[in-house]
Scaffold this active site. Structure first.
Site, PDB file in Angstrom:
ATOM      1  N   HIS A 145     -10.781  13.900  -0.699  1.00  0.00           N
ATOM      2  CA  HIS A 145     -10.435  14.443   0.614  1.00  0.00           C
ATOM      3  C   HIS A 145     -11.662  14.666   1.484  1.00  0.00           C
ATOM      4  CE1 HIS A 145      -6.154  15.959  -0.499  1.00  0.00           C
ATOM      5  NE2 HIS A 145      -6.139  14.754   0.004  1.00  0.00           N
ATOM      6  N   ARG A 187       4.406   4.049  -0.008  1.00  0.00           N
ATOM      7  CA  ARG A 187       4.283   4.446  -1.418  1.00  0.00           C
ATOM      8  C   ARG A 187       5.173   5.663  -1.670  1.00  0.00           C
ATOM      9  NH1 ARG A 187      -1.250   3.729   0.247  1.00  0.00           N
ATOM     10  NH2 ARG A 187      -2.221   1.912  -0.739  1.00  0.00           N
ATOM     11  N   ARG A 232       8.583   0.648  -0.865  1.00  0.00           N
ATOM     12  CA  ARG A 232       8.474   0.300  -2.287  1.00  0.00           C
ATOM     13  C   ARG A 232       9.196   1.367  -3.102  1.00  0.00           C
ATOM     14  NH1 ARG A 232       2.582  -0.087  -4.890  1.00  0.00           N
ATOM     15  NH2 ARG A 232       2.665   2.173  -4.704  1.00  0.00           N
ATOM     16  N   GLU A 247       2.506  -8.656  -8.460  1.00  0.00           N
ATOM     17  CA  GLU A 247       1.278  -8.058  -8.989  1.00  0.00           C
ATOM     18  C   GLU A 247       1.031  -8.421 -10.448  1.00  0.00           C
ATOM     19  OE1 GLU A 247       1.760  -3.752  -8.665  1.00  0.00           O
ATOM     20  OE2 GLU A 247       3.926  -4.028  -8.685  1.00  0.00           O
ATOM     21  N   ASN A 294      -4.414  -5.360  -5.873  1.00  0.00           N
ATOM     22  CA  ASN A 294      -5.165  -4.430  -6.718  1.00  0.00           C
ATOM     23  C   ASN A 294      -4.820  -4.640  -8.189  1.00  0.00           C
ATOM     24  OD1 ASN A 294      -5.930  -3.507  -4.246  1.00  0.00           O
ATOM     25  ND2 ASN A 294      -4.945  -1.516  -4.391  1.00  0.00           N
ATOM     26  N   ASP A 295      -3.518  -4.698  -8.491  1.00  0.00           N
ATOM     27  CA  ASP A 295      -3.109  -4.921  -9.876  1.00  0.00           C
ATOM     28  C   ASP A 295      -3.154  -6.396 -10.253  1.00  0.00           C
ATOM     29  OD1 ASP A 295      -2.783  -2.412 -10.913  1.00  0.00           O
ATOM     30  OD2 ASP A 295      -0.685  -2.230 -10.357  1.00  0.00           O
ATOM     31  N   ARG A 310      -9.363  -1.935 -13.489  1.00  0.00           N
ATOM     32  CA  ARG A 310     -10.001  -1.719 -12.193  1.00  0.00           C
ATOM     33  C   ARG A 310     -10.606  -0.332 -12.069  1.00  0.00           C
ATOM     34  NH1 ARG A 310      -5.894   0.446  -8.371  1.00  0.00           N
ATOM     35  NH2 ARG A 310      -3.831   0.329  -9.315  1.00  0.00           N
ATOM     36  N   CYS A 348      -0.153  -6.342   0.375  1.00  0.00           N
ATOM     37  CA  CYS A 348      -0.360  -4.910   0.572  1.00  0.00           C
ATOM     38  C   CYS A 348      -1.496  -4.354  -0.283  1.00  0.00           C
ATOM     39  CB  CYS A 348       0.930  -4.144   0.300  1.00  0.00           C
ATOM     40  SG  CYS A 348       1.631  -4.426  -1.347  1.00  0.00           S
TER      41      CYS A 348
END
Length: 576
Positions: A190, A298, A335, A434, A457-458, A468, A505
């Protein structure tokens, strides 16, 4: 001297160093008599109330500055002050163990923070900092210590610290603190998010001891774009970074000219530039940043931020409000819940696994728990009457998983029809690509789905067999690797051959070296962080898809990600 860390907030700053010494938390355990317990719990309640007032002041300032995502961080901090596991358990400890409130609260908060820190998901791991931030404030009130360590910061300085809490960062004055660097933290912390929002360069995760590396008063350069700290730079470095600062200012002004422009290439090919979000407020910010829709909502955060499974009504309201925030005609791809594995949700009582990324997660849980899944599908379908919603199933590896999920969706549609509840009967339904198996069988899936969205990413970690989250394997986790690019090309070709559209995405969609390749491969929709949309639109406007087709075909024949990047830099002059 050069220090390397994680680029958390882009930009460049030149200034004078100010080092905040790490202050250890000294909590002494004291045993109490029974007669002292009421007074001690009253003291704890007073500290909680005083902390609430402090956080409400910070929250109010951010709202007044129209910084809704940052204000939302402190809404979460305020919610922690109501958390049963944190606050009520601490009070129970005071009475059961007959101990002082400081020790009870510190012990409880550390137990929770340590548990979260052990998770694999970097976003969730960073939430431990929020718990420690709130804990520090409460304990400071119990000990009579000021919670504002930056009150004495004056002049234009670059701040160095072991770590900065979200509330420390939110109260930084950008006219005085022009950048910061910390030993701890990650890009999704954050403090990093707030640094990006207030527009100051920041580097996190430097490691080592900053106090030994940099001293108060030294001249330093912060390169937040590349994660570099230059201590006592030479004249050439000072001149170079002064020029970069000027160029950055000019770029920011230039990107704003694309705010309300269409996303179209130099040769007239239109694509969609949309945003990844996790909340309704993210959707509002995406709209302000020029997003043409939402490419990934998400929904798992609705599950993770609740003490029990979110109700159909709670989910319906979130999806409806997100659709309204981005605009009723703008696409919003929802999703279905991607939970399980590394995303622990205690009330779901999911099994512990040795390899959660290859385990019981996402669509696998949904198909195993159909009533939970149907509750979410009902909420999405009801919200589809209020906007251009689309449904996407994650972690699909086999055709039978897709067919089972689609069958449950059809069941829900039938139930809504019988109940006379409005929804979009022709809502588009697709899958997230993915898993390499789905990419390889894309031609089969394309005959049945309405669209694909590639989750790079995956897809990268599964293709390269490289976790990752493991920094030692970073050299393998590169979406520009030709093996990954060939899978992406296969998916896009299969979709287009069957008249279907393809989005992306994953983080790759917003990367400047990837965009020319993806345009050349024919990607239809690019979904990215909201802050990346205008730079991507500006680059897209300079590129010719016909020319990028040649670049894309050439890089598919190369042997490494390094070769791909070098080729793009050499042959795509617009990147310069």
């Amino acid at each position: 001297m050069l220090l390397q860390g994680i680029a958390a907030s882009p930009g460049y700053a030149i200034g004078v160093a100010k080092v905040l010494s790490a202050k250890a938390v000294h909590i002494v355990k004291r045993q109490l008599a029974d007669s002292q317990l009421d007074e001690e719990t009253g003291r704890f309640d007073a500290a909680i109330a005083a902390t609430r007032v402090e956080l409400e002041v910070i929250h109010g300032k951010l709202v007044a500055q129209q910084k809704e995502p940052e204000a939302e961080i402190f809404e979460a901090h305020l919610m922690l002050l109501e958390d049963e596991e944190l606050v009520d358990r601490s009070k129970e400890r005071v009475r059961e163990e007959r101990i002082n409130a400081e020790y009870a609260f510190f012990t409880t908060s550390e137990e929770i923070a340590e548990m979260i820190s052990a998770l694999d998901d970097p976003y969730l791991k960073e939430r431990a900092a929020d718990i420690r931030d709130v804990s520090r404030r409460v304990i400071n009130h119990l000990q009579g210590i000021s919670s504002e360590p930056l009150n004495d910061v004056t002049g234009k300085i670059i701040l160095f610290a072991e770590d900065l809490t979200p509330s420390d960062t939110a109260q930084l004055d950008p006219s005085k603190v022009v950048a910061f660097a910390t030993q701890a933290g990650g890009r999704t912390s954050h403090s990093a998010i707030i640094a990006r929002s207030i527009g100051i360069p920041a580097i996190v995760g430097i490691g080592g001891s900053l106090e030994n590396a940099v001293k108060d008063g030294q001249t330093v350069i912060i390169d937040g774009t590349n994660g570099k700290v230059i201590i006592e730079p030479d004249e050439a470095s000072l001149a170079r970074y002064s020029q970069l600062q000027q160029e950055q200012h000019e770029h920011a002004q230039y990107y704003q000219t694309y705010l309300n422009q269409p996303s179209v290439s130099r040769d007239g090919v239109q694509v969609e530039l949309v945003a990844n979000i996790g909340s309704v407020k993210d959707a509002e910010q995406a709209a302000k940043a020029g997003a043409e829709g939402i490419g990934l909502f998400r929904t798992e955060f609705l599950y993770m931020d609740a003490p029990e499974l979110p109700s159909e009504e709670t989910q319906f309201e979130a999806y409806r409000k997100a659709a309204e925030a981005i605009g009723s005609k703008s696409p919003i791809v929802i999703r279905t819940s991607d939970i399980g594995g590394d995303k622990e949700i205690p009330y779901m009582k999911l099994p512990k696994e040795d390899n959660p990324f290859l385990g019981f997660r996402a669509i696998r849980i949904c198909l195993d728990r159909p009533e939970m899944f149907k509750t979410q599908l009902r909420a999405i379908l009801r919200a589809s009457a209020f906007g251009n919603l689309k449904i996407m199933f994650p972690m699909i590896a086999a055709l039978n998983e897709w067919r089972q999920a689609k069958s449950l969706l059809e069941e829900v549609k039938g139930e809504l029809r019988e109940a006379g509840i409005s929804f979009n009967p022709s809502i588009e339904v697709g899958i997230m690509i993915e898993i390499p198996a789905a990419a390889i069988l894309a031609d089969k899936f394309a005959k049945e789905v309405d669209f694909f969205s590639i989750g790079t990413n995956d897809l990268v970690q599964y293709t390269m067999a490289a976790d990752r989250m493991n920094p030692k394997l970073g050299y393998l986790n590169d979406p520009l690797h030709p093996a990954v690019l060939q899978l992406i090309e296969r998916v896009i070709s299969a979709a287009h051959a069957n008249g279907k559209w393809v989005g992306m995405c994953g983080e790759m969609a917003g990367q400047k070296h990837a965009l020319p390749i993806l345009l050349g491969l024919g990607l239809d929709e690019f979904s990215m962080s909201a802050s990346a949309i205008l730079p991507a639109r500006a680059l897209l406007a300079k590129l010719s898809q016909q020319e990028m087709k040649q670049v894309a075909q050439a890089v598919l024949e190369l042997g490494s990600a390094e070769e791909v990047k070098a080729y793009v830099e050499e042959h795509v002059q617009e990147l310069k």
